[in-house]
Design a protein around this motif. Structure first.
Motif, mmCIF file in Angstrom:
data_model
loop_
_atom_site.group_PDB
_atom_site.id
_atom_site.type_symbol
_atom_site.label_atom_id
_atom_site.label_comp_id
_atom_site.label_asym_id
_atom_site.label_seq_id
_atom_site.Cartn_x
_atom_site.Cartn_y
_atom_site.Cartn_z
ATOM 1 N N ALA A 412 -30.735 29.342 -82.386
ATOM 2 C CA ALA A 412 -30.336 30.215 -81.276
ATOM 3 C C ALA A 412 -30.445 29.504 -79.936
ATOM 4 O O ALA A 412 -29.650 29.754 -79.015
ATOM 5 C CB ALA A 412 -31.194 31.476 -81.277
ATOM 6 N N LEU A 415 -27.105 27.706 -78.736
ATOM 7 C CA LEU A 415 -25.818 28.389 -78.721
ATOM 8 C C LEU A 415 -25.159 28.423 -77.350
ATOM 9 O O LEU A 415 -23.934 28.436 -77.234
ATOM 10 C CB LEU A 415 -25.981 29.817 -79.255
ATOM 11 C CG LEU A 415 -26.385 29.938 -80.731
ATOM 12 C CD1 LEU A 415 -26.553 31.399 -81.118
ATOM 13 C CD2 LEU A 415 -25.351 29.268 -81.630
ATOM 14 N N SER A 416 -25.946 28.446 -76.292
ATOM 15 C CA SER A 416 -25.382 28.598 -74.950
ATOM 16 C C SER A 416 -24.833 27.298 -74.370
ATOM 17 O O SER A 416 -24.121 27.318 -73.364
ATOM 18 C CB SER A 416 -26.444 29.159 -74.004
ATOM 19 O OG SER A 416 -27.571 28.285 -73.946
ATOM 20 N N SER A 417 -25.121 26.170 -74.971
ATOM 21 C CA SER A 417 -24.692 24.880 -74.420
ATOM 22 C C SER A 417 -23.231 24.602 -74.757
ATOM 23 O O SER A 417 -22.822 24.741 -75.912
ATOM 24 C CB SER A 417 -25.563 23.751 -74.972
ATOM 25 O OG SER A 417 -25.019 22.493 -74.633
ATOM 26 N N PRO A 418 -22.413 24.185 -73.758
ATOM 27 C CA PRO A 418 -21.018 23.830 -74.057
ATOM 28 C C PRO A 418 -20.908 22.582 -74.936
ATOM 29 O O PRO A 418 -19.851 22.331 -75.520
ATOM 30 C CB PRO A 418 -20.424 23.574 -72.668
ATOM 31 C CG PRO A 418 -21.589 23.211 -71.811
ATOM 32 C CD PRO A 418 -22.738 24.021 -72.341
ATOM 33 N N ASN A 420 -22.788 22.093 -77.577
ATOM 34 C CA ASN A 420 -23.359 22.414 -78.884
ATOM 35 C C ASN A 420 -22.315 22.226 -79.972
ATOM 36 O O ASN A 420 -21.193 22.738 -79.883
ATOM 37 C CB ASN A 420 -23.852 23.869 -78.891
ATOM 38 C CG ASN A 420 -24.523 24.247 -80.199
ATOM 39 O OD1 ASN A 420 -25.567 23.707 -80.540
ATOM 40 N ND2 ASN A 420 -23.923 25.183 -80.931
ATOM 41 N N ASN A 429 -15.599 18.967 -71.742
ATOM 42 C CA ASN A 429 -16.984 19.439 -71.658
ATOM 43 C C ASN A 429 -17.918 18.361 -71.127
ATOM 44 O O ASN A 429 -19.053 18.652 -70.755
ATOM 45 C CB ASN A 429 -17.472 19.918 -73.030
ATOM 46 C CG ASN A 429 -16.843 21.235 -73.433
ATOM 47 O OD1 ASN A 429 -16.225 21.914 -72.608
ATOM 48 N ND2 ASN A 429 -16.990 21.613 -74.696
ATOM 49 N N GLU A 502 -16.884 35.174 -85.103
ATOM 50 C CA GLU A 502 -16.896 35.141 -83.633
ATOM 51 C C GLU A 502 -15.533 35.524 -83.068
ATOM 52 O O GLU A 502 -15.440 36.294 -82.105
ATOM 53 C CB GLU A 502 -17.286 33.739 -83.157
ATOM 54 C CG GLU A 502 -18.656 33.265 -83.607
ATOM 55 C CD GLU A 502 -19.767 34.158 -83.098
ATOM 56 O OE1 GLU A 502 -19.769 34.481 -81.892
ATOM 57 O OE2 GLU A 502 -20.640 34.529 -83.908
ATOM 58 N N SER A 690 -19.597 26.928 -84.126
ATOM 59 C CA SER A 690 -19.229 26.209 -82.900
ATOM 60 C C SER A 690 -17.739 25.893 -82.843
ATOM 61 O O SER A 690 -17.215 25.529 -81.780
ATOM 62 C CB SER A 690 -20.043 24.915 -82.795
ATOM 63 O OG SER A 690 -19.569 23.916 -83.691
#
Length: 700
Positions: A412, A415-418, A420, A429, A502, A690
């Motif tokens: 978890a 998940l927020s990292s571009p 990832n 990116n 997603e 991802s």
């Protein structure tokens, strides 16, 4: 696999300083045990060098049937009965001390050396091995497609010991019963009938369920029965010298030939197991004649007899040694691979452990006074040993659960990292090190590619026999006008569902999933899957299910159908694979597009376990680029992709995501701090997720 070798006297070929053997000791049988265990060891250490080495187990089964029946026969003739308590107690003292030692060491080392996702399988199988039902557990797993990519446990080889112990449980009772019913010739006839029935079951189950047939006890009883028949007819089987020499030559030739010629394609056990089993029987029969034979100089030699002496402990130790070595030696190995010098050293190490176990554990367990004087104490020791293994296995499972929770948090966190996962391969990116170490290297529940979303529910409408296949996921909040999308195929379609969840959540789809493992979604007949010949019933089930689901999907009139399967390893009948797949795919795709759907073929990712050690990332956590493989090797031609790329069917598109697994030169195991693969064949669910943005773009 472990009974004392006695039957008849033979010429004493030992040197004066050799340790005396028991009267009736047979060096030829001890040599058979050496051949059997070495065949298994070489097959496990160098599987391509001795492809049929697994027949060593069949040799052991015949020997065990002969020796245990010889012992029981003598006791029944002498006393009219078998003292079951003493019989079983002797088996316990002979077999369990060394077996429990290896189990305890294996569980402890699993904790210290193996990745935590393997702890559950090792915990369960250790308990099953300690209580001698490991073969049935493996039979169950063998017919569970989702379990077929599990790494082998440290105690998987105990399956054959389980078969043997189950045979020992019922054989004395059956033999006594037959002796009470009729004369000796009727007992021999009864053994032959039992063996024939078991052989028939073996042939049948090897055809209809080959994976499970390998492990289950009823289809192996006939091999014990061959040895038992020889033991019961021993007085009539003393051959003339020439005939005995020929029998020995033929028997050894049958064993050695099958060890070299058979491989994982061979339908086994079935009728082909007759060759090594009958060969073993011939060698035993040839030795009924007293005196030296043509092979005695070799088979009675000290090295061969030494291996025969330690064969039981060598069998126990060699498997955990070869499985644990890559983890124990990870800093010394190239990409986690054991080279020949290392393997030779491990064989020597296994032999040393076997000798120590034989001298310190096996021999002392058999002769320790308190146990030899009390069967009750022996059985109490057995229960205590099982309890110790159970406690250790429970502790391993409890620790596993704690690691699962931590892995969920680690996944978890990224998940927020571009950058990832696949995001690291997108140039805009600006990710500086796309191939650096992974946050989570051990693939556990947090990474399962088959994990479903909360919006999903299984339905039973379209089961394939007893196999559940279909799941419905409503991301629309119940809207009757939601866009309907299907994802269909085998587990290589299923590996993309994390990404599609997603996309479906964002676009409020009504997403339907339909999978059947090892089944290409085409009008074809599979003749080989991952190098193995599938059972006829599985091929028929696949054909029936895909034909039915083709119509179900067309009748549902979805806007999109996404499909994928493992075509590179699902070999079909009919010659050229691309041409045959084209003939089997295009009519089905046309049926869907005629119903208004757009068809998207998801290209399979590059190979993993076929081109690198599946544990490579775990063994190289700080340097995952050591696991990179040339693109030309990892990503060969795929007939499904070729058909999708060149099809003339309107409304069919290929979605090829290879650029998110490889650059122009190499394909990688870690991208964007995420391990790419969950197991030897499938994408990590975290990495699949991802890919959601690029899959969404491809579907626009």
């Amino acid at each position: 696999m472990s009974t004392t070798v006695e039957s008849r006297p033979e010429h004493d070929s030992r040197r004066p300083d050799d340790k005396p053997k028991a009267p009736g000791f047979r060096t030829d049988i001890q040599a058979l045990r050496a051949i059997a265990v070495l065949a298994v060891v070489v097959n496990h250490f160098w599987p391509d060098a001795l492809t049929g080495g697994y027949i060593g187990v069949d040799v052991f089964f015949v020997i065990s049937g002969f020796l245990i029946t010889s012992h029981l026969d003598r006791e029944i003739v002498r006393t009219g009965r078998v003292r079951l308590g003493k019989f079983y107690a002797r088996r316990v003292r002979r077999l369990l001390p060394a077996a429990f030692l290896v189990l305890v060491v294996s569980v402890v080392l699993a904790y210290f050396l193996l990745p935590y996702p393997r702890w559950t399988a090792n915990a369960w199988e250790s308990f099953a091995a300690a209580s001698y039902w490991e073969n049935w557990l493996l039979a169950g797993k063998s017919v569970n497609y989702s379990a077929q990519n599990e790494a082998a446990s440290l105690v998987q080889h105990y399956w054959s010991l389980s078969v043997e112990e189950q045979f020992y449980l019922f054989w004395p009772l059956l033999l006594m019963g037959m002796f009470k019913i009729g004369r000796r010739r009727w007992v021999v006839a009864g053994v032959l009938v039992l063996g024939a029935v078991s052989l028939g079951l073996s042939v049948y189950y090897t055809t209809v369920s080959p994976s499970a047939a390998y492990f289950i006890t009823p289809v192996r009883v006939w091999e014990f029965a061959i040895g038992a028949g020889v033991a019961l007819a021993a007085s009539r089987l003393a051959l003339p010298r020439v005939a005995a020499e020929l029998a020995a030559f033929a028997g050894l030739a049958m064993i050695l030939t099958t060890a070299f010629v058979y491989d994982h394609h061979t339908p086994f056990p079935g009728y082909l197991a007759l060759v090594p089993a009958v060969g073993t029987g011939l060698v035993i029969v040839s030795g009924m004649r007293p005196g030296r034979q043509w092979h005695t100089a070799v088979t009675a030699s000290r090295p061969v007899q030494f291996v025969g002496d330690v064969s039981y402990s060598l069998y126990l130790w060699h498997w955990p040694v070869v499985l644990l070595a890559p983890f124990a030696l990870s800093g010394l190995l190239d990409k986690g691979e054991l080279s020949t010098p290392w393997l030779l050293g491990l064989v020597a190490f296994s032999l040393a452990l076997a000798w120590l176990s034989k001298v310190v554990v096996e021999d002392r367990g058999m002769s320790w006074g308190p146990l030899t004087r009390s069967s009750g104490l022996t059985f109490a020791g057995m229960v205590a040993g099982i309890a110790v293994v159970a406690v250790l296995a429970t502790g391993l499972q409890w620790t596993y659960d704690r690691h699962v929770a931590q892995a969920e948090r680690d996944v978890a966190a990224g998940l927020s990292s571009p950058c990832n996962g696949a995001g690291a391969m997108i140039g805009v990116n600006g990710c500086p090190t796309p191939f650096g170490p992974a946050r989570v290297t051990a693939m556990g529940p947090a990474n399962e590619y088959w994990r479903t979303a909360p919006e999903c529910r299984q339905i039973q409408d379209y089961n394939a026999d007893d196999k559940h296949t279909t799941t419905i996921c409503d991301f629309s909040g119940g809207s009757p006008s939601a866009e309907k999308v299907w994802l269909v195929g085998d587990s290589h379609a299923q590996q993309w569902q994390s990404a599609l969840f997603e996309v479906a959540r964002e676009r409020k789809w009504h997403l339907k999933l339909a999978y059947l493992g090892g089944c290409p979604f085409a009008d074809v007949r599979v003749v080989e899957f991952r190098g193995n010949i599938p059972a006829a019933k599985d091929v028929d089930r696949c054909s029936t299910w895909t034909r039915r689901m083709t119509d179900v999907i067309a009748d549902d009139r979805p806007s999109k159908v996404l499909t994928s399967f493992f075509a590179r390893k699902e070999v079909v009948a009919g010659g050229n694979q691309t041409d045959r797949y084209r003939a089997g795919l295009e009519p089905r795709w046309r049926k869907w597009t005629d119903a208004g759907a757009r068809v998207y073929v998801l290209a399979d990712p590059p190979y993993n376990g076929d081109v690198r050690n599946p544990d490579c990332v775990t063994l190289n956590p700080t340097n995952p680029q050591a696991c990179a493989v040339p693109r030309s090797v990892a990503h060969p031609v795929d007939p499904l992709v070729e058909v999708a790329r060149t099809t003339k069917v309107p409304g069919v598109s290929l979605v090829d995501l290879s650029e998110y697994f490889c650059d122009d030169a190499q394909c990688y195991s870690v991208i964007g701090n995420v391990v790419v693969y969950f197991d030897p064949d499938h994408v990590n669910g975290e990495y699949s997720r991802s890919l959601a943005p690029v899959i969404a773009k491809a579907l626009d």
